[in-house]
Scaffold this motif. Structure first.
Motif, PDB file in Angstrom:
ATOM      1  N   VAL A  14       0.834  -1.214   0.000  1.00 43.74           N
ATOM      2  CA  VAL A  14       0.000   0.000   0.000  1.00 43.74           C
ATOM      3  C   VAL A  14       0.855   1.244   0.000  1.00 43.74           C
ATOM      4  O   VAL A  14       0.579   2.230  -0.699  1.00 43.74           O
ATOM      5  N   ASP A  15       1.933   1.206   0.746  1.00 39.99           N
ATOM      6  CA  ASP A  15       2.807   2.397   0.809  1.00 39.99           C
ATOM      7  C   ASP A  15       3.408   2.714  -0.555  1.00 39.99           C
ATOM      8  O   ASP A  15       3.553   3.872  -0.952  1.00 39.99           O
ATOM      9  N   ILE A  16       3.803   1.629  -1.282  1.00 45.17           N
ATOM     10  CA  ILE A  16       4.376   1.850  -2.608  1.00 45.17           C
ATOM     11  C   ILE A  16       3.328   2.430  -3.553  1.00 45.17           C
ATOM     12  O   ILE A  16       3.601   3.349  -4.340  1.00 45.17           O
ATOM     13  N   ASN A  17       2.088   1.938  -3.510  1.00 47.96           N
ATOM     14  CA  ASN A  17       1.022   2.453  -4.366  1.00 47.96           C
ATOM     15  C   ASN A  17       0.726   3.921  -4.065  1.00 47.96           C
ATOM     16  O   ASN A  17       0.508   4.740  -4.971  1.00 47.96           O
ATOM     17  N   VAL A  18       0.731   4.284  -2.787  1.00 49.24           N
ATOM     18  CA  VAL A  18       0.486   5.681  -2.404  1.00 49.24           C
ATOM     19  C   VAL A  18       1.601   6.574  -2.924  1.00 49.24           C
ATOM     20  O   VAL A  18       1.372   7.675  -3.430  1.00 49.24           O
ATOM     21  N   ASP A  20       3.526   5.997  -5.532  1.00 44.91           N
ATOM     22  CA  ASP A  20       3.375   6.118  -6.992  1.00 44.91           C
ATOM     23  C   ASP A  20       2.276   7.121  -7.358  1.00 44.91           C
ATOM     24  O   ASP A  20       2.422   7.929  -8.292  1.00 44.91           O
ATOM     25  N   LEU A  21       1.187   7.073  -6.644  1.00 52.90           N
ATOM     26  CA  LEU A  21       0.070   7.986  -6.921  1.00 52.90           C
ATOM     27  C   LEU A  21       0.472   9.443  -6.684  1.00 52.90           C
ATOM     28  O   LEU A  21       0.152  10.331  -7.478  1.00 52.90           O
ATOM     29  N   ARG A  22       1.183   9.669  -5.595  1.00 50.30           N
ATOM     30  CA  ARG A  22       1.638  11.040  -5.300  1.00 50.30           C
ATOM     31  C   ARG A  22       2.602  11.539  -6.372  1.00 50.30           C
ATOM     32  O   ARG A  22       2.564  12.696  -6.767  1.00 50.30           O
ATOM     33  N   ARG A  23       3.470  10.638  -6.839  1.00 46.53           N
ATOM     34  CA  ARG A  23       4.436  11.029  -7.864  1.00 46.53           C
ATOM     35  C   ARG A  23       3.716  11.398  -9.156  1.00 46.53           C
ATOM     36  O   ARG A  23       4.051  12.391  -9.810  1.00 46.53           O
ATOM     37  N   LYS A  24       2.694  10.623  -9.529  1.00 46.27           N
ATOM     38  CA  LYS A  24       1.923  10.928 -10.724  1.00 46.27           C
ATOM     39  C   LYS A  24       1.180  12.252 -10.586  1.00 46.27           C
ATOM     40  O   LYS A  24       1.106  13.049 -11.527  1.00 46.27           O
ATOM     41  N   GLN A  25       0.606  12.536  -9.424  1.00 47.99           N
ATOM     42  CA  GLN A  25      -0.110  13.805  -9.196  1.00 47.99           C
ATOM     43  C   GLN A  25       0.848  14.987  -9.274  1.00 47.99           C
ATOM     44  O   GLN A  25       0.517  16.035  -9.821  1.00 47.99           O
ATOM     45  N   ASP A  26       2.044  14.797  -8.709  1.00 51.97           N
ATOM     46  CA  ASP A  26       3.048  15.870  -8.758  1.00 51.97           C
ATOM     47  C   ASP A  26       3.443  16.169 -10.200  1.00 51.97           C
ATOM     48  O   ASP A  26       3.591  17.332 -10.609  1.00 51.97           O
ATOM     49  N   LEU A  27       3.620  15.102 -10.989  1.00 54.02           N
ATOM     50  CA  LEU A  27       3.980  15.297 -12.389  1.00 54.02           C
ATOM     51  C   LEU A  27       2.855  15.998 -13.166  1.00 54.02           C
ATOM     52  O   LEU A  27       3.102  16.876 -13.989  1.00 54.02           O
ATOM     53  N   SER A  28       1.590  15.638 -12.880  1.00 56.46           N
ATOM     54  CA  SER A  28       0.446  16.262 -13.555  1.00 56.46           C
ATOM     55  C   SER A  28       0.339  17.739 -13.200  1.00 56.46           C
ATOM     56  O   SER A  28       0.093  18.600 -14.058  1.00 56.46           O
ATOM     57  N   GLN A  29       0.548  18.051 -11.914  1.00 57.30           N
ATOM     58  CA  GLN A  29       0.491  19.452 -11.464  1.00 57.30           C
ATOM     59  C   GLN A  29       1.605  20.264 -12.091  1.00 57.30           C
ATOM     60  O   GLN A  29       1.425  21.419 -12.487  1.00 57.30           O
ATOM     61  N   GLU A  30       2.778  19.652 -12.210  1.00 57.81           N
ATOM     62  CA  GLU A  30       3.921  20.352 -12.805  1.00 57.81           C
ATOM     63  C   GLU A  30       3.660  20.661 -14.271  1.00 57.81           C
ATOM     64  O   GLU A  30       3.950  21.760 -14.756  1.00 57.81           O
ATOM     65  N   ARG A  31       3.099  19.665 -15.001  1.00 50.82           N
ATOM     66  CA  ARG A  31       2.791  19.899 -16.416  1.00 50.82           C
ATOM     67  C   ARG A  31       1.722  20.991 -16.576  1.00 50.82           C
ATOM     68  O   ARG A  31       1.785  21.816 -17.490  1.00 50.82           O
ATOM     69  N   LYS A  32       0.741  21.019 -15.678  1.00 48.69           N
ATOM     70  CA  LYS A  32      -0.312  22.042 -15.727  1.00 48.69           C
ATOM     71  C   LYS A  32       0.264  23.433 -15.510  1.00 48.69           C
ATOM     72  O   LYS A  32      -0.086  24.396 -16.206  1.00 48.69           O
ATOM     73  N   GLN A  33       1.168  23.547 -14.528  1.00 50.19           N
ATOM     74  CA  GLN A  33       1.792  24.848 -14.255  1.00 50.19           C
ATOM     75  C   GLN A  33       2.621  25.323 -15.438  1.00 50.19           C
ATOM     76  O   GLN A  33       2.629  26.507 -15.777  1.00 50.19           O
ATOM     77  N   LYS A  34       3.315  24.370 -16.077  1.00 56.99           N
ATOM     78  CA  LYS A  34       4.129  24.750 -17.240  1.00 56.99           C
ATOM     79  C   LYS A  34       3.245  25.249 -18.387  1.00 56.99           C
ATOM     80  O   LYS A  34       3.596  26.198 -19.079  1.00 56.99           O
ATOM     81  N   ARG A  35       2.085  24.584 -18.588  1.00 60.90           N
ATOM     82  CA  ARG A  35       1.168  25.021 -19.647  1.00 60.90           C
ATOM     83  C   ARG A  35       0.641  26.432 -19.363  1.00 60.90           C
ATOM     84  O   ARG A  35       0.552  27.270 -20.267  1.00 60.90           O
TER      85      ARG A  35
END
Length: 256
Positions: A14-18, A20-35
């Motif tokens: 569960v810790d690994i899945n959490v 991974d999910l946080r890393r994906k959200q961080d990447l999505s937020q970063e791409r949104k800010q760049k746009r």
């Protein structure tokens, strides 16, 4: 798996899945800010290009002053009728919508002539106005036309006529003092100002208190060169306001 030398499968915790999910959200937020940053930068660049283009092509020019032309001409026409100066209307009679008494009457008369002067001067800024046709249209007094007027009028017919004449003479003098126009004053007798029970068709003026007031005013102002009364004994009064332009004045009580 052994032949390919693959690592042994171990299910994610569960810790690994959490994580991974946080890393994906961080990447999505970063791409949104760049746009968003890229969009804002593009808008700034477009605004800068527009400003530079305006600066480059902006030039001054002189508006030529038009040639002097003669101003258009006009004749001012104003109506003064149905003042019923001695009538009394209480607020309770109209559910507070309207009221009329001596104070209101004097205020309205004063404002009428004051605003008439303002309108004349306002239009004279762009139009040549040399003449004011001031139509005294009748029913300036209320009189005792109806039985209820015996109770409601604040003045009798003669006193009311005297007060009305005072209003008119004061107003005419105010116009003469505060404008430079000539006054042409056509008159009409109304149906309220009569001394008979019914309107007399052929001799209406003979039984009109207002007709007497008009002739009296004309006599008192006969030496004023800027004032001309047009007192007609008949029902209609015709005024040649302009070449090929005639106005017919009448109070209206003969219309059915």
């Amino acid at each position: 798996a052994k032949q390919l030398d693959l690592p042994k499968y171990e299910p994610k915790t569960v810790d690994i899945n959490v994580a991974d999910l946080r890393r994906k959200q961080d990447l999505s937020q970063e791409r949104k800010q760049k746009r968003e940053m890229a969009k804002a930068l593009m808008e700034k660049e477009l605004a800068l290009e527009a400003a530079l283009a305006v600066k480059e092509f902006c030039s001054d020019y002189t508006i030529p002053h038009g040639k002097k032309v003669k101003p258009s001409r006009a004749v001012a026409v104003a109506l003064a009728s149905d003042w019923h100066v001695a009538e009394v209307v209480h607020g309770w009679q109209t559910n507070g919508v309207n009221r009329f008494n001596k104070e209101v009457c004097f205020t309205r008369v004063r404002r009428y002539f004051q605003h008439l002067v303002k309108l004349i001067k306002l239009n004279q800024e762009h139009t040549q106005i040399d003449t004011l046709v001031l139509w005294l249209g009748g029913d300036l007094i209320n009189n005792y036309l109806r039985e209820e007027d015996l109770e409601n009028n604040r003045l009798g017919p003669m006193s009311e006529l005297e007060e009305c004449k005072m209003h008119m003479k004061s107003g005419i003098q105010y116009l003469l003092e505060h404008t430079d126009v000539d006054l042409v004053i056509p008159t009409s007798t109304g149906n309220h100002g009569r001394s008979t029970k019914r309107v007399r068709i052929s001799s209406e003026h003979e039984h009109s208190y207002e007709y007497f007031m008009y002739t009296s005013l004309a006599d008192e102002l006969k030496d004023e060169p800027r004032v001309k009364f047009m007192i007609n004994k008949g029902y209609h009064t015709y005024v040649d306001v302009w070449p090929n332009y005639v106005i017919r004045f009448h109070h209206g009580h003969a219309c059915k």
